[in-house]
Design a protein around this motif. Structure first.
Motif, PDB file in Angstrom:
ATOM      1  N   VAL A  18     -17.472  13.319  40.811  1.00 56.94           N
ATOM      2  CA  VAL A  18     -16.779  12.234  41.075  1.00 56.94           C
ATOM      3  C   VAL A  18     -17.078  11.028  41.955  1.00 56.94           C
ATOM      4  N   GLU A  19     -18.048  11.292  42.879  1.00 55.14           N
ATOM      5  CA  GLU A  19     -18.581  10.406  43.832  1.00 55.14           C
ATOM      6  C   GLU A  19     -19.408   8.992  42.991  1.00 55.14           C
ATOM      7  N   VAL A  20     -19.901   9.317  41.729  1.00 57.63           N
ATOM      8  CA  VAL A  20     -20.605   8.436  41.070  1.00 57.63           C
ATOM      9  C   VAL A  20     -19.573   7.810  40.005  1.00 57.63           C
ATOM     10  N   VAL A  23     -15.101   4.488  37.663  1.00 57.73           N
ATOM     11  CA  VAL A  23     -13.405   4.046  37.220  1.00 57.73           C
ATOM     12  C   VAL A  23     -12.488   5.019  37.573  1.00 57.73           C
ATOM     13  N   ASP A  24     -12.840   6.121  38.553  1.00 64.42           N
ATOM     14  CA  ASP A  24     -12.115   7.122  39.059  1.00 64.42           C
ATOM     15  C   ASP A  24     -11.165   7.854  37.851  1.00 64.42           C
ATOM     16  N   CYS A  25     -11.775   8.252  36.926  1.00 63.02           N
ATOM     17  CA  CYS A  25     -11.348   9.063  35.682  1.00 63.02           C
ATOM     18  C   CYS A  25     -11.191  10.405  35.922  1.00 63.02           C
ATOM     19  N   PHE A  26     -11.598  10.897  36.920  1.00 59.50           N
ATOM     20  CA  PHE A  26     -11.472  12.493  37.132  1.00 59.50           C
ATOM     21  C   PHE A  26     -10.176  12.953  37.854  1.00 59.50           C
ATOM     22  N   CYS A  43     -20.028   6.070  30.636  1.00 60.12           N
ATOM     23  CA  CYS A  43     -21.119   5.126  31.175  1.00 60.12           C
ATOM     24  C   CYS A  43     -22.244   6.304  31.485  1.00 60.12           C
ATOM     25  N   ALA A  44     -21.687   7.596  31.388  1.00 63.08           N
ATOM     26  CA  ALA A  44     -22.753   8.881  31.424  1.00 63.08           C
ATOM     27  C   ALA A  44     -23.304   9.067  33.010  1.00 63.08           C
ATOM     28  N   MET A  45     -22.586   8.260  33.958  1.00 65.44           N
ATOM     29  CA  MET A  45     -23.316   8.791  35.258  1.00 65.44           C
ATOM     30  C   MET A  45     -22.913  10.126  35.685  1.00 65.44           C
ATOM     31  N   CYS A  46     -21.755  10.615  35.339  1.00 68.13           N
ATOM     32  CA  CYS A  46     -21.332  11.780  35.875  1.00 68.13           C
ATOM     33  C   CYS A  46     -22.024  12.969  35.000  1.00 68.13           C
ATOM     34  N   GLU A  47     -22.671  13.066  33.893  1.00 63.56           N
ATOM     35  CA  GLU A  47     -23.244  14.056  33.124  1.00 63.56           C
ATOM     36  C   GLU A  47     -24.310  14.447  33.979  1.00 63.56           C
ATOM     37  N   VAL A  81      -5.473  12.183  40.257  1.00 65.18           N
ATOM     38  CA  VAL A  81      -6.801  11.551  40.353  1.00 65.18           C
ATOM     39  C   VAL A  81      -7.337  11.756  41.462  1.00 65.18           C
ATOM     40  N   LEU A  82      -8.669  12.266  41.302  1.00 64.97           N
ATOM     41  CA  LEU A  82      -9.682  12.555  42.501  1.00 64.97           C
ATOM     42  C   LEU A  82     -10.838  11.530  42.280  1.00 64.97           C
TER      43      LEU A  82
END
Length: 107
Positions: A18-20, A23-26, A43-47, A81-82
């Motif tokens: 969530v931190e990365v 776009v706040d999609c979580f 963007c794949a940052m969360c993965e 949203v989180l």
């Protein structure tokens, strides 16, 4: 394409991802997170941030986790949203390597 939160997140609910997210999609449910496919910008940052490897790109989603694509879409419409990191559940570490957690999903 979107990214998908899978079964490994159930009862772990770590929020490093969530931190990365730019776009706040979580979205946060009682015991897991999901990604809104309409808001995800791939963007794949969360993965790479997920400590239990619960996030996959749609194209790399294992066959055994295919139901989570529709589940993420459906629950992201229902759950809030989180946008900030929150503490993981106290017993999250006990669930990290448990397989077959789908039955524990609280909707």
């Amino acid at each position: 394409m979107t990214f998908v939160v899978t079964e490994s997140c159930i009862k772990c609910k770590y929020t490093d991802c969530v931190e990365v997210c730019p776009v706040d999609c979580f979205h946060e449910g009682p015991n897991m997170l999901v990604i809104d496919p309409e808001d995800c910008i791939d963007c794949a940052m969360c993965e790479t941030e997920c400590p239990v490897n619960a996030i996959y790109s749609e194209e790399d989603l294992p066959e055994s986790q295919q139901e989570f694509l529709a589940l993420n879409e459906r629950l992201s419409l229902k759950w809030p949203v989180l946008a900030t990191t929150i503490p993981a559940p106290e017993d999250a570490g006990q669930w990290e390597t448990v397989e077959g957690k789908r039955q524990y999903l609280e909707e």
